[in-house]
Design a protein around this motif. Structure first.
Motif, PDB file in Angstrom:
ATOM      1  N   ALA A   1      10.672  49.643  51.121  1.00  0.00           N
ATOM      2  CA  ALA A   1      12.103  49.336  51.260  1.00  0.00           C
ATOM      3  C   ALA A   1      12.727  49.155  49.879  1.00  0.00           C
ATOM      4  O   ALA A   1      13.845  49.612  49.629  1.00  0.00           O
ATOM      5  CB  ALA A   1      12.298  48.092  52.119  1.00  0.00           C
TER       6      ALA A   1
ATOM      7  N   SER B   1      15.507  56.502  56.275  1.00  0.00           N
ATOM      8  CA  SER B   1      14.122  56.348  56.760  1.00  0.00           C
ATOM      9  C   SER B   1      13.884  57.244  57.964  1.00  0.00           C
ATOM     10  O   SER B   1      12.896  57.962  58.026  1.00  0.00           O
ATOM     11  CB  SER B   1      13.853  54.898  57.163  1.00  0.00           C
ATOM     12  OG  SER B   1      13.890  54.059  56.055  1.00  0.00           O
TER      13      SER B   1
ATOM     14  N   PHE C   1      13.097  44.165  67.815  1.00  0.00           N
ATOM     15  CA  PHE C   1      13.693  44.989  66.752  1.00  0.00           C
ATOM     16  C   PHE C   1      13.033  46.368  66.747  1.00  0.00           C
ATOM     17  O   PHE C   1      13.666  47.382  66.498  1.00  0.00           O
ATOM     18  CB  PHE C   1      13.503  44.287  65.406  1.00  0.00           C
ATOM     19  CG  PHE C   1      14.194  44.958  64.243  1.00  0.00           C
ATOM     20  CD1 PHE C   1      13.665  44.856  62.954  1.00  0.00           C
ATOM     21  CD2 PHE C   1      15.380  45.677  64.403  1.00  0.00           C
ATOM     22  CE1 PHE C   1      14.299  45.459  61.856  1.00  0.00           C
ATOM     23  CE2 PHE C   1      16.008  46.279  63.327  1.00  0.00           C
ATOM     24  CZ  PHE C   1      15.464  46.175  62.057  1.00  0.00           C
TER      25      PHE C   1
ATOM     26  N   HIS D   1      18.472  43.545  62.072  1.00  0.00           N
ATOM     27  CA  HIS D   1      17.802  43.361  60.776  1.00  0.00           C
ATOM     28  C   HIS D   1      18.112  41.972  60.213  1.00  0.00           C
ATOM     29  O   HIS D   1      17.204  41.275  59.743  1.00  0.00           O
ATOM     30  CB  HIS D   1      18.286  44.445  59.804  1.00  0.00           C
ATOM     31  CG  HIS D   1      17.506  44.495  58.537  1.00  0.00           C
ATOM     32  ND1 HIS D   1      17.868  43.789  57.416  1.00  0.00           N
ATOM     33  CD2 HIS D   1      16.370  45.155  58.212  1.00  0.00           C
ATOM     34  CE1 HIS D   1      17.009  44.018  56.457  1.00  0.00           C
ATOM     35  NE2 HIS D   1      16.092  44.843  56.900  1.00  0.00           N
TER      36      HIS D   1
HETATM   37  O1  9NG Z   1       9.721  51.129  56.660  1.00  0.00           O
HETATM   38  C1  9NG Z   1      10.346  51.725  57.521  1.00  0.00           C
HETATM   39  N1  9NG Z   1      10.000  52.972  57.957  1.00  0.00           N
HETATM   40  C2  9NG Z   1       8.813  53.692  57.498  1.00  0.00           C
HETATM   41  C3  9NG Z   1       9.103  54.668  56.395  1.00  0.00           C
HETATM   42  C4  9NG Z   1      10.342  54.677  55.753  1.00  0.00           C
HETATM   43  C5  9NG Z   1      10.581  55.581  54.697  1.00  0.00           C
HETATM   44  C6  9NG Z   1       9.574  56.426  54.303  1.00  0.00           C
HETATM   45  C7  9NG Z   1       9.793  57.319  53.160  1.00  0.00           C
HETATM   46  N2  9NG Z   1       8.877  58.165  52.666  1.00  0.00           N
HETATM   47  N3  9NG Z   1       9.456  58.772  51.643  1.00  0.00           N
HETATM   48  N4  9NG Z   1      10.706  58.325  51.506  1.00  0.00           N
HETATM   49  N5  9NG Z   1      10.952  57.401  52.447  1.00  0.00           N
HETATM   50  C8  9NG Z   1       8.330  56.425  54.952  1.00  0.00           C
HETATM   51  C9  9NG Z   1       8.109  55.527  56.006  1.00  0.00           C
HETATM   52  C10 9NG Z   1      10.887  53.436  58.883  1.00  0.00           C
HETATM   53  C11 9NG Z   1      10.946  54.665  59.527  1.00  0.00           C
HETATM   54  C12 9NG Z   1      11.971  54.888  60.457  1.00  0.00           C
HETATM   55  C13 9NG Z   1      12.924  53.867  60.682  1.00  0.00           C
HETATM   56 BR1  9NG Z   1      14.336  54.150  61.909  1.00  0.00          BR
HETATM   57  C14 9NG Z   1      12.858  52.619  60.011  1.00  0.00           C
HETATM   58  C15 9NG Z   1      11.838  52.431  59.105  1.00  0.00           C
HETATM   59  C16 9NG Z   1      11.548  51.231  58.262  1.00  0.00           C
HETATM   60  C17 9NG Z   1      12.709  50.881  57.340  1.00  0.00           C
HETATM   61  C18 9NG Z   1      12.535  49.482  56.644  1.00  0.00           C
HETATM   62  N6  9NG Z   1      12.193  48.459  57.638  1.00  0.00           N
HETATM   63  S1  9NG Z   1      12.662  46.910  57.435  1.00  0.00           S
HETATM   64  O2  9NG Z   1      12.682  46.295  58.723  1.00  0.00           O
HETATM   65  O3  9NG Z   1      13.905  46.905  56.713  1.00  0.00           O
HETATM   66  C19 9NG Z   1      11.471  46.114  56.481  1.00  0.00           C
HETATM   67  C20 9NG Z   1      11.452  46.050  55.147  1.00  0.00           C
HETATM   68  C21 9NG Z   1      10.376  45.282  54.680  1.00  0.00           C
HETATM   69  C22 9NG Z   1       9.589  44.835  55.658  1.00  0.00           C
HETATM   70  S2  9NG Z   1      10.172  45.329  57.152  1.00  0.00           S
HETATM   71  C23 9NG Z   1      11.016  48.727  58.447  1.00  0.00           C
HETATM   72  C24 9NG Z   1      11.176  50.068  59.173  1.00  0.00           C
END
Ligand code: 9NG
Length: 233
Positions: free
Chosen positions: A52, A93, A122, A208
């Motif tokens: 994040a 994401s 969530f 969130h």
């Molecule tokens: O991490 C996530 N992922 C996995 C993810 C995200 C990005 C990449 C990526 N790769 N290359 N560039 N980007 C890979 C995997 C993901 C995927 C879909 C959704 Br809808 C949402 C998410 C979150 C967003 C942040 N949250 S959060 O709740 O803000 C939180 C922050 C701290 C601890 S939990 C969790 C879910």
């Protein structure tokens, strides 16, 4: 039937936004970590926090590349970034998650997110949103423009000069509408469906904020950048 024509300026604007969207990526090693062997709930949470943090950095760099953004009032620039950070991160994401992760891995990644201390209440809306984004099969132009439009939302808290933000957002909405008509001729409502995702995004921001409180209660640590952008003490 109205003949939709994208002007030279609109083509140039789209090019700048797509290039900025592509230029900033999360370092692969960070995202790959999530695919490695078994982690505990704490380690999963730490990885998501690291991800994040990188995402927020990528979104800040993307925002700075949006034509006109850096000419806005500085306090309004901060208000826009803070007001859209969670939405832009979830939108990006969802868009990247599906692409970055080779098919087989989605399950592993989904498993990691489910086992990271994020509560079910969530997780469900988050994955519903994710599935609704995947279902739209957005082109790169549509993804980049929709992300810029989300960031340039005039009615964020503490934005003083709404007009100046509208003046940046409107041309993006105009070109996105045309791109949707040209790229999805069979679906006249496609543009409306895209904007509908932004409404769904706002509900995720609410969840969130709730999660942040409960994570704080269970003494979860965040990085200084996330504390700054998510208003966490
Ligand atoms: O991490 C996530 N992922 C996995 C993810 C995200 C990005 C990449 C990526 N790769 N290359 N560039 N980007 C890979 C995997 C993901 C995927 C879909 C959704 Br809808 C949402 C998410 C979150 C967003 C942040 N949250 S959060 O709740 O803000 C939180 C922050 C701290 C601890 S939990 C969790 C879910």
């Amino acid at each position: 039937k109205e003949k939709v024509e994208i002007t030279k300026e609109q083509k140039a604007l789209t090019k700048v936004i797509v290039e900025a969207y592509n230029r900033h990526q999360i370092p692969q090693d960070v995202a790959k970590k999530l695919l490695q062997d078994q982690y505990s709930v704490e380690e999963n949470f730490l990885l998501l926090t690291e991800m994040a943090t990188s995402q927020v950095q990528v979104i800040v760099e993307f925002t700075k590349s949006i034509p006109g953004f850096l000419s806005l009032d500085h306090e309004d620039q901060i208000a826009l970034l803070k007001g859209s950070a969670v939405e832009a991160m979830f939108l990006r994401s969802a868009q990247v998650f599906s692409k970055k992760m080779p098919n087989g891995h989605n399950g592993i990644l989904e498993e990691r997110i489910r086992k990271s201390g994020i509560s079910e209440e969530f997780i469900t809306p988050m994955f519903n949103f994710y599935k609704s984004i995947i279902g739209l099969h957005m082109s790169l132009e549509e993804q980049a423009l929709l992300t810029a439009i989300t960031i340039l939302t005039p009615d964020r808290p503490y934005v003083k000069d709404h007009q100046a933000v509208e003046k940046l957002q409107e041309p993006m909405l105009d070109v996105l509408r045309k791109v949707c008509v040209l790229q999805h001729p069979q679906e006249p409502q496609y543009f409306a469906r895209l904007l509908g995702r932004l409404t769904e995004l706002r509900t995720l921001t609410h969840y969130h904020a709730e999660m942040l409180t409960s994570w704080r209660m269970n003494d979860h640590k965040f990085t200084p950048l996330l504390c700054e952008i998510w208003d966490v003490q």
